[in-house]
Design an enzyme around this catalytic site. Structure first.
Site, PDB file in Angstrom:
ATOM      1  N   ASP A 219      70.018  60.360 -33.293  1.00  0.00           N
ATOM      2  CA  ASP A 219      71.108  61.312 -33.081  1.00  0.00           C
ATOM      3  C   ASP A 219      70.687  62.774 -33.245  1.00  0.00           C
ATOM      4  O   ASP A 219      71.542  63.665 -33.281  1.00  0.00           O
ATOM      5  CB  ASP A 219      72.293  60.999 -33.999  1.00  0.00           C
ATOM      6  CG  ASP A 219      71.907  60.903 -35.472  1.00  0.00           C
ATOM      7  OD1 ASP A 219      70.991  61.638 -35.904  1.00  0.00           O
ATOM      8  OD2 ASP A 219      72.512  60.092 -36.197  1.00  0.00           O
TER       9      ASP A 219
ATOM     10  N   ARG B  65      71.947  68.426 -32.677  1.00  0.00           N
ATOM     11  CA  ARG B  65      72.672  67.320 -33.319  1.00  0.00           C
ATOM     12  C   ARG B  65      73.663  66.794 -32.297  1.00  0.00           C
ATOM     13  O   ARG B  65      74.567  67.501 -31.859  1.00  0.00           O
ATOM     14  CB  ARG B  65      73.393  67.786 -34.579  1.00  0.00           C
ATOM     15  CG  ARG B  65      74.196  66.677 -35.285  1.00  0.00           C
ATOM     16  CD  ARG B  65      73.297  65.519 -35.679  1.00  0.00           C
ATOM     17  NE  ARG B  65      73.984  64.490 -36.458  1.00  0.00           N
ATOM     18  CZ  ARG B  65      74.645  63.464 -35.941  1.00  0.00           C
ATOM     19  NH1 ARG B  65      74.765  63.342 -34.635  1.00  0.00           N
ATOM     20  NH2 ARG B  65      75.194  62.561 -36.732  1.00  0.00           N
TER      21      ARG B  65
ATOM     22  N   ASP C 134      76.564  58.498 -34.730  1.00  0.00           N
ATOM     23  CA  ASP C 134      75.729  58.389 -35.927  1.00  0.00           C
ATOM     24  C   ASP C 134      74.865  57.150 -35.761  1.00  0.00           C
ATOM     25  O   ASP C 134      75.381  56.051 -35.520  1.00  0.00           O
ATOM     26  CB  ASP C 134      76.610  58.269 -37.169  1.00  0.00           C
ATOM     27  CG  ASP C 134      75.794  58.063 -38.435  1.00  0.00           C
ATOM     28  OD1 ASP C 134      74.736  58.694 -38.574  1.00  0.00           O
ATOM     29  OD2 ASP C 134      76.229  57.269 -39.294  1.00  0.00           O
ATOM     30  N   THR C 135      73.549  57.323 -35.857  1.00  0.00           N
ATOM     31  CA  THR C 135      72.648  56.179 -35.786  1.00  0.00           C
ATOM     32  C   THR C 135      72.109  55.876 -37.178  1.00  0.00           C
ATOM     33  O   THR C 135      72.104  56.752 -38.052  1.00  0.00           O
ATOM     34  CB  THR C 135      71.477  56.449 -34.819  1.00  0.00           C
ATOM     35  OG1 THR C 135      70.771  57.616 -35.246  1.00  0.00           O
ATOM     36  CG2 THR C 135      71.986  56.657 -33.397  1.00  0.00           C
TER      37      THR C 135
ATOM     38  N   GLU D 199      69.748  55.461 -40.408  1.00  0.00           N
ATOM     39  CA  GLU D 199      68.783  56.434 -40.938  1.00  0.00           C
ATOM     40  C   GLU D 199      67.446  55.778 -41.267  1.00  0.00           C
ATOM     41  O   GLU D 199      67.391  54.706 -41.847  1.00  0.00           O
ATOM     42  CB  GLU D 199      69.371  57.077 -42.195  1.00  0.00           C
ATOM     43  CG  GLU D 199      68.538  58.168 -42.793  1.00  0.00           C
ATOM     44  CD  GLU D 199      68.445  59.377 -41.885  1.00  0.00           C
ATOM     45  OE1 GLU D 199      67.318  59.719 -41.485  1.00  0.00           O
ATOM     46  OE2 GLU D 199      69.489  59.965 -41.569  1.00  0.00           O
TER      47      GLU D 199
ATOM     48  N   ARG E  66      72.199  73.353 -36.906  1.00  0.00           N
ATOM     49  CA  ARG E  66      71.802  72.617 -35.710  1.00  0.00           C
ATOM     50  C   ARG E  66      72.828  72.821 -34.598  1.00  0.00           C
ATOM     51  O   ARG E  66      74.033  72.877 -34.840  1.00  0.00           O
ATOM     52  CB  ARG E  66      71.652  71.129 -36.021  1.00  0.00           C
ATOM     53  CG  ARG E  66      70.599  70.829 -37.081  1.00  0.00           C
ATOM     54  CD  ARG E  66      70.525  69.355 -37.420  1.00  0.00           C
ATOM     55  NE  ARG E  66      71.767  68.850 -37.995  1.00  0.00           N
ATOM     56  CZ  ARG E  66      71.917  67.627 -38.498  1.00  0.00           C
ATOM     57  NH1 ARG E  66      70.885  66.789 -38.497  1.00  0.00           N
ATOM     58  NH2 ARG E  66      73.068  67.242 -39.009  1.00  0.00           N
TER      59      ARG E  66
END
Length: 207
Positions: free
Chosen positions: A71, A85, A90-91, A93, A138
């Site tokens: 992401d 970003r 959301d992927t 971590e 970002r």
């Protein structure tokens, strides 16, 4: 402004060509002659339909400089190296210090690197003001892969990301993403293959 002038020039050329051809009784073959005339004027003024579509859509050209995870990545945007970003997803971590590698994080990162490798030309739909950057500085953006595919929808439908960080005004494409997430969840794809792994606050590696 330049593209608008080019468009008006094209309209003028088409109108003149049509009047000349019809006044001389040359209706037959008018399409091919008009196409030739338009092509010539486009070449002379440096106009392209791709440029017009890009400008009118509000998309920004960018070149990937370095992949990061599923992401986040780095790209050259308007001559500046930016950390991007990706909005609404959301992927898992795999790079956060002091935390375990979460299931499917490496798969998500590998897929991002494959469809958007360093050097790839992509397009960004930047976040809406005043929320164009996050608190890390970002740049927030929706991302279109080199073939035009919306990256967010691609990875959500594949089960490599969940919908997250949904804040107005940056909620474009949300309905599409919700449909893709429902598909991935119902088919138990990737992150959805582990019961209880995906939560409303992130991922639960203990599952």
């Amino acid at each position: 402004m330049k593209q608008m002038k080019n468009i008006f020039a094209l309209i003028g050329v088409i109108t003149v060509a049509y009047l000349l051809l019809t006044s001389n009784g040359q209706i037959a073959g008018i399409d091919s002659k008009l196409t030739e005339a338009v092509t010539q004027i486009e070449s002379s003024i440096g106009f392209s339909h791709q440029e017009a579509n890009s400008e009118s859509s509000g998309l920004v050209d960018a070149v990937v400089t370095r992949s990061s995870d599923g992401d986040t990545f780095h790209a050259s945007v308007n001559g500046r190296n930016e950390t991007i970003r990706i909005l609404l997803i959301d992927t898992p971590e795999d790079q956060k210090p002091g935390t375990p590698v979460e299931p499917f994080s490496r798969e998500a990162a590998a897929y991002a690197a494959r469809v958007m490798p360093a050097g790839a030309h992509i397009k960004l739909q930047l976040g809406k003001a005043p929320d164009q950057r996050d608190h890390y500085g970002r740049l927030l953006a929706y991302v279109y892969e080199p073939d035009g595919t919306l990256y967010e929808n691609d990875v959500v439908r594949r089960g490599l990301a969940r919908i997250a960080y949904v804040y107005k005004p940056n909620t474009d494409h949300l309905t599409q993403l919700e449909q893709s997430q429902s598909y991935a969840e119902s088919h138990h794809l990737k992150i959805w293959s582990i019961p209880g792994y995906v939560t409303s606050r992130g991922y639960n590696p203990s599952k």
